[in-house]
Design an enzyme around this catalytic site. Structure first.
Site, mmCIF file in Angstrom:
data_model
loop_
_atom_site.group_PDB
_atom_site.id
_atom_site.type_symbol
_atom_site.label_atom_id
_atom_site.label_comp_id
_atom_site.label_asym_id
_atom_site.label_seq_id
_atom_site.Cartn_x
_atom_site.Cartn_y
_atom_site.Cartn_z
ATOM 1 N N LYS A 107 -15.216 5.356 12.119
ATOM 2 C CA LYS A 107 -15.571 4.285 13.086
ATOM 3 C C LYS A 107 -17.061 4.272 13.398
ATOM 4 O O LYS A 107 -17.671 3.226 13.562
ATOM 5 C CB LYS A 107 -14.771 4.446 14.373
ATOM 6 C CG LYS A 107 -14.972 5.784 15.063
ATOM 7 C CD LYS A 107 -13.688 6.335 15.572
ATOM 8 C CE LYS A 107 -13.524 7.749 15.098
ATOM 9 N NZ LYS A 107 -12.257 8.333 15.326
ATOM 10 N N VAL A 134 -9.787 2.687 13.785
ATOM 11 C CA VAL A 134 -9.474 2.348 15.181
ATOM 12 C C VAL A 134 -8.018 2.697 15.476
ATOM 13 O O VAL A 134 -7.107 2.214 14.804
ATOM 14 C CB VAL A 134 -9.708 0.848 15.470
ATOM 15 C CG1 VAL A 134 -9.367 0.523 16.927
ATOM 16 C CG2 VAL A 134 -11.139 0.451 15.171
ATOM 17 N N ILE A 138 -1.992 3.232 14.647
ATOM 18 C CA ILE A 138 -1.566 1.907 15.125
ATOM 19 C C ILE A 138 -2.214 0.838 14.233
ATOM 20 O O ILE A 138 -3.440 0.779 14.156
ATOM 21 C CB ILE A 138 -2.001 1.662 16.588
ATOM 22 C CG1 ILE A 138 -1.562 2.825 17.488
ATOM 23 C CG2 ILE A 138 -1.477 0.341 17.097
ATOM 24 C CD1 ILE A 138 -2.111 2.739 18.911
ATOM 25 N N GLY A 189 -6.830 22.209 22.054
ATOM 26 C CA GLY A 189 -7.204 21.419 20.877
ATOM 27 C C GLY A 189 -7.196 19.910 21.102
ATOM 28 O O GLY A 189 -7.297 19.140 20.159
ATOM 29 N N ASP A 203 -17.046 7.310 21.382
ATOM 30 C CA ASP A 203 -15.995 7.088 20.381
ATOM 31 C C ASP A 203 -15.222 5.796 20.693
ATOM 32 O O ASP A 203 -14.986 4.971 19.806
ATOM 33 C CB ASP A 203 -15.044 8.308 20.397
ATOM 34 C CG ASP A 203 -13.843 8.109 19.505
ATOM 35 O OD1 ASP A 203 -13.944 8.328 18.294
ATOM 36 O OD2 ASP A 203 -12.771 7.720 20.033
ATOM 37 N N LYS A 207 -15.008 2.066 18.569
ATOM 38 C CA LYS A 207 -13.771 1.334 18.249
ATOM 39 C C LYS A 207 -13.782 -0.055 18.887
ATOM 40 O O LYS A 207 -13.315 -1.026 18.291
ATOM 41 C CB LYS A 207 -12.561 2.133 18.732
ATOM 42 C CG LYS A 207 -12.406 3.464 18.020
ATOM 43 C CD LYS A 207 -11.378 4.323 18.733
ATOM 44 C CE LYS A 207 -11.301 5.727 18.159
ATOM 45 N NZ LYS A 207 -10.526 6.634 19.016
#
Ligand SMILES: NC(=O)c1ccc[n+]([C@@H]2O[C@H](COP(=O)([O-])OP(=O)(O)OC[C@H]3O[C@@H](n4cnc5c(N)ncnc54)[C@H](OP(=O)(O)O)[C@@H]3O)[C@@H](O)[C@H]2O)c1
Length: 433
Positions: A107, A134, A138, A189, A203, A207
């Protein structure tokens, strides 16, 4: 029965979290992919940094040179899963110049250099596939480009960073501080050692830029995206938001204003607890898209991780294979409707939540309200917890719709009042009306 099966040589650049997932699921679902695409995928070359790590692939296929992957005559399709924007850009450009289709999960690369890469792809008549960039598993990009093609997009609201949603969900559920949950998220994590790309909203902004570009038909640059992260969201805000019937999410809002420009913004947002996005918890992602024909739609699922992301990468590989097999004419980035305009943040109209720390004495609310009023900002509700006997107390105010620039001016003036102390907080409110 498939009589003729085209073999497609795959070159992978990067074989870490995503690449590992792609290899594992390609092995597992190879037959299904063959049946559905009519293409037999064979990984022929893989570039990594460390040749000693176990990868679940023959050592002879590994190399530390991405050029060897791109230039290998047996490689028909390059899958970039390395990350970053410098080397990854070189990989992408070399791939497109070699006339090979590119699949990427990156991205950052598309948000930073998408316009140039799509122009290069167009000149070379080769496609770029980027579903995994993105919201992981999905299929939101396919939905925007294909399923919702007949719609003007009236708005997109998305929870598109799993790390932030995990932290905010736990803060809301457990009443703990941001710092406490972040430490735990790193241990489990859910957050990287360097969390900044996620918690500072970068981030999600990458997107959001890609979603906005596809929905409104011009390439949205990163400097056109307004970004605020979640570091300043406190347990106290979570608690007050809940009392007022809201929950706090890092929300990407992408919507046109009346002048045919688009707002693209990512910031913590109070959303009504009754809204479907409020129930998206943990590391899950969800994107609500409203189209003028279809109405409201919702896309929900895992937005990251080796499995969800591999699902999108493999789907892109299959699409690339089908297109190569059929000799499809290249369909590039589709420009349409909007003219490259985004709304400056100062012009955005929204609602606001304020938590002020004020002296515990009469007349304070009137002075604060007067300053909001002077900037044409109406108050819709006020809340102050009872049972306080301290010198200072929190004063929570929800504003009606107002312009961001007016809110900023009012906020600066309020902060100068002698009855207002720090810390103070401002979070935007989305009521989806
Ligand atoms: N992780 C996710 O859940 C997720 C979800 C959606 C999209 N993405 C995107 O997918 C991409 C990859 O993410 P990731 O999490 O899989 O990253 P990662 O685990 O760090 O893997 C990166 C891979 O690239 C290799 N690599 C790095 N520099 C290289 C170089 N100079 N030459 C050759 N190989 C090199 C690494 O080799 P070594 O293994 O030898 O170090 C590693 O195999 C990123 O763009 C990311 O934004 C990730």
């Amino acid at each position: 029965m498939i009589l003729f099966m085209r073999k497609l040589g795959i070159g992978m650049v990067g074989c870490g979290v995503v690449g590992g997932g792609v290899l594992a699921h390609l092995t597992r679902n190879r037959d299904l992919l063959q049946e559905r695409s009519g293409v037999d995928f064979e990984v022929v070359r893989v570039a990594v940094r460390d040749l000693q790590k176990a990868r679940g692939i023959e050592a002879s296929k590994l190399t530390t040179s991405w050029r060897e992957v791109v230039e290998d005559p047996q490689v028909n399709l390059v899958v970039e899963m390395m990350g970053g924007t410098t080397l990854a850009r070189e990989v992408a450009e070399a791939t497109l110049k070699a006339g090979k289709p590119l699949v990427t999960a990156n991205k950052a690369l598309l948000a930073e250099c998408g316009e140039e890469l799509f122009a290069l792809a167009e000149r070379n008549k080769v496609p770029i596939y980027f579903e995994a960039s993105v919201a992981g598993g999905i299929p939101i990009l396919k939905a925007l480009r294909e399923g919702l093609r007949a719609n003007h997009i009236l708005g997109i609201h998305g929870i598109i960073n799993g790390t932030c949603n995990y932290i905010l969900s736990r803060m809301a559920d457990e009443g703990k501080s941001y710092e406490e949950i972040l430490l735990d998220a790193k241990r489990l994590g859910y957050a990287e050692a360097d969390e900044s790309l996620d918690v500072d909203g970068i981030d999600a902004a990458h997107k959001a830029a890609i979603l906005a570009s596809l929905a409104y038909g011009f390439w949205v640059r990163m400097d056109q995206v307004y970004v605020e992260g979640i570091r300043k969201v406190s347990a106290l805000d979570m608690c007050f938001a809940k009392k007022l019937g809201y929950t706090i999410k890092l929300l990407a809002t992408i919507q046109p204003n009346s002048e045919r420009a688009v707002e693209v913004r990512v910031h913590p947002t109070l959303i009504p607890s009754t809204h479907v996005l409020a129930s998206v918890s943990g590391a899950y992602n969800a994107i609500a898209v409203e189209g003028d024909v279809v109405g409201n739609t919702l896309f929900y699922g895992r937005g990251a991780g080796p499995d969800a992301t591999a699902s999108a990468v493999l789907s892109d590989m299959a699409e690339a294979g089908i297109a190569l097999d059929a000799g499809c004419v290249y369909r590039g980035f589709e420009r349409h409707s909007f003219n490259g305009q985004t709304v400056p943040m100062a012009e955005v109209r929204t609602r606001y939540y304020f938590r002020l720390t004020v002296l515990n004495k009469p007349g304070v609310l009137a002075r604060v309200a007067a300053l909001f009023g002077a900037h044409d900002l109406g108050i819709s509700s006020v809340f102050q917890p009872e049972d306080h006997d301290e010198e200072t107390v929190p004063l929570v105010i929800l504003l009606d719709y107002g312009k961001e620039s007016s809110m900023r001016k009012a906020y600066d003036e309020i902060m100068k009042l002698d009855v207002v102390q720090t810390p103070c907080q401002m979070i935007r409110v989305e009521d989806f009306s």
